[in-house]
Design a protein around this motif. Structure first.
Motif, short mmCIF file in Angstrom:
data_model
loop_
_atom_site.label_atom_id
_atom_site.label_comp_id
_atom_site.label_asym_id
_atom_site.label_seq_id
_atom_site.Cartn_x
_atom_site.Cartn_y
_atom_site.Cartn_z
N HIS A 50 43.21 23.45 47.30
CA HIS A 50 42.54 24.31 47.53
C HIS A 50 42.96 25.81 46.76
O HIS A 50 44.02 25.97 46.63
CB HIS A 50 42.20 24.72 48.97
N VAL A 51 41.89 26.51 46.42
CA VAL A 51 42.19 27.76 45.70
C VAL A 51 41.70 28.91 46.30
O VAL A 51 40.56 29.21 46.63
CB VAL A 51 41.86 27.67 44.19
N LEU A 52 42.58 29.94 46.56
CA LEU A 52 42.22 31.31 47.04
C LEU A 52 42.29 32.39 45.98
O LEU A 52 43.35 32.49 45.60
CB LEU A 52 42.90 31.70 48.42
N GLU A 53 41.28 33.05 45.62
CA GLU A 53 40.97 33.92 44.79
C GLU A 53 40.73 35.38 45.23
O GLU A 53 39.77 35.32 45.89
CB GLU A 53 40.23 33.50 43.48
N VAL A 54 41.16 36.41 44.69
CA VAL A 54 40.58 38.00 45.01
C VAL A 54 40.30 38.77 43.70
O VAL A 54 41.47 38.65 42.95
CB VAL A 54 41.34 38.61 46.03
N ASP A 55 39.25 39.15 43.47
CA ASP A 55 39.37 40.10 42.18
C ASP A 55 38.04 41.14 42.70
O ASP A 55 37.70 41.07 43.54
CB ASP A 55 39.15 39.38 40.78
N GLY A 56 37.85 41.87 41.66
CA GLY A 56 36.61 42.83 41.65
C GLY A 56 36.89 43.79 42.66
O GLY A 56 35.91 44.44 43.34
N VAL A 57 38.08 44.28 43.08
CA VAL A 57 38.29 44.99 44.20
C VAL A 57 38.45 46.60 43.67
O VAL A 57 39.03 46.91 42.91
CB VAL A 57 39.93 44.86 44.81
N LEU A 58 37.70 47.31 44.44
CA LEU A 58 37.81 48.50 44.23
C LEU A 58 38.29 49.49 45.84
O LEU A 58 37.36 49.32 46.66
CB LEU A 58 36.61 49.20 43.78
N LEU A 59 39.24 49.99 45.71
CA LEU A 59 39.75 50.53 47.11
C LEU A 59 40.04 52.08 46.86
O LEU A 59 40.96 52.20 46.03
CB LEU A 59 40.87 49.91 47.66
N ASP A 71 34.25 47.41 46.86
CA ASP A 71 33.98 46.24 46.50
C ASP A 71 34.96 45.27 46.34
O ASP A 71 36.03 45.60 46.45
CB ASP A 71 33.26 46.65 45.01
N LYS A 72 34.71 43.97 46.42
CA LYS A 72 35.69 43.12 46.36
C LYS A 72 34.91 41.57 46.18
O LYS A 72 33.72 41.44 46.43
CB LYS A 72 36.21 42.90 47.75
#
Length: 222
Positions: A6-15, A61-62
């Motif tokens: 399995h693959v967990l990904e995160v991108d497109g984050v604006l904090l 955003d995320k």
């Protein structure tokens, strides 16, 4: 636990915190069967990124995905993901046996790794020292039946001997899940991680060696 990858990904984050942009150019991938390290200076957004991945609605955003499927809202199923925050999370008045039962774990196995827990029959959580509470919390999350576990500062306030036991547990659990780990004790992260990301100036990038940490100004000497 299945052995499907399995693959967990995160991108497109604006904090943002006030007028300060904390995270803006982030990509991170964690895979089952691997330990992924996350490093960066205090205040760079490491803990915030983990909280975002776990569903806390703090980002403008995320995009968080498992196997390409977006995780929407602020709920994560325990079979998909569990999170060890820096602050304690076990209610004080629960018994040790009750906590282990809730996580479907055997007390005998806990004692095999940490024999000292055999000296704590029928105690409630608030009767354990802060260090032992933290060890228990790390153990519960790490041993839980989940595709991914996020560990935020698991070595903090723990004796060096027990840190080594936890590192051994991480490597033993690695075939069963994906493990994302962040801690200011970078040597331990580098020791056990298959891949390491660093956050600096709001962006993430891969780190291959301790020398690169030095070049990025994260450490002064090595």
């Amino acid at each position: 636990m299945d052995r499907i990858n399995h693959v967990l990904e995160v991108d497109g984050v604006l904090l943002n915190y006030g007028t300060n942009r904390v995270l803006q150019n982030i990509y991170l991938k964690c895979q089952t069967g691997k330990v992924t390290g996350l490093l960066g200076r205090n205040g760079c957004g490491k803990s915030s990124l983990m909280r975002i991945m776990f569903g806390e609605p703090i980002a403008v955003d995320k995009s968080v995905r498992i196997d390409g499927m977006s995780l929407l809202g602020d709920y994560r199923h325990p079979n998909d993901m569990r999170y060890l925050p820096q602050q304690k999370f076990i209610p004080n008045k629960l018994s040790l046996d009750r906590v282990l039962a809730d996580f479907e774990l055997e007390k005998s196995e806990l004692i095999a790794y940490f024999p000292e827990f055999g000296n704590f029959p029928n105690l409630t959580i608030d009767q354990l020292s802060g260090g032992w509470q933290r060890i228990l919390e790390v153990y519960l999350i790490l041993k839980s039946k989940s595709k991914f576990v996020l560990l935020d500062e698991p070595f903090t306030h723990i004796m060096p001997l027990h840190v080594e036991t936890i590192k051994d547990l991480i490597l033993l659990e690695k075939p069963n899940k994906g493990i994302l780990i962040s801690d200011h004790l970078y040597q331990h992260i580098m020791d056990i991680s298959d891949q390491v990301y660093m956050i600096n100036n709001g962006r993430s990038f891969p780190i291959k060696s301790v020398e690169e940490l030095h070049d990025q100004g994260y450490i002064r000497a090595y």
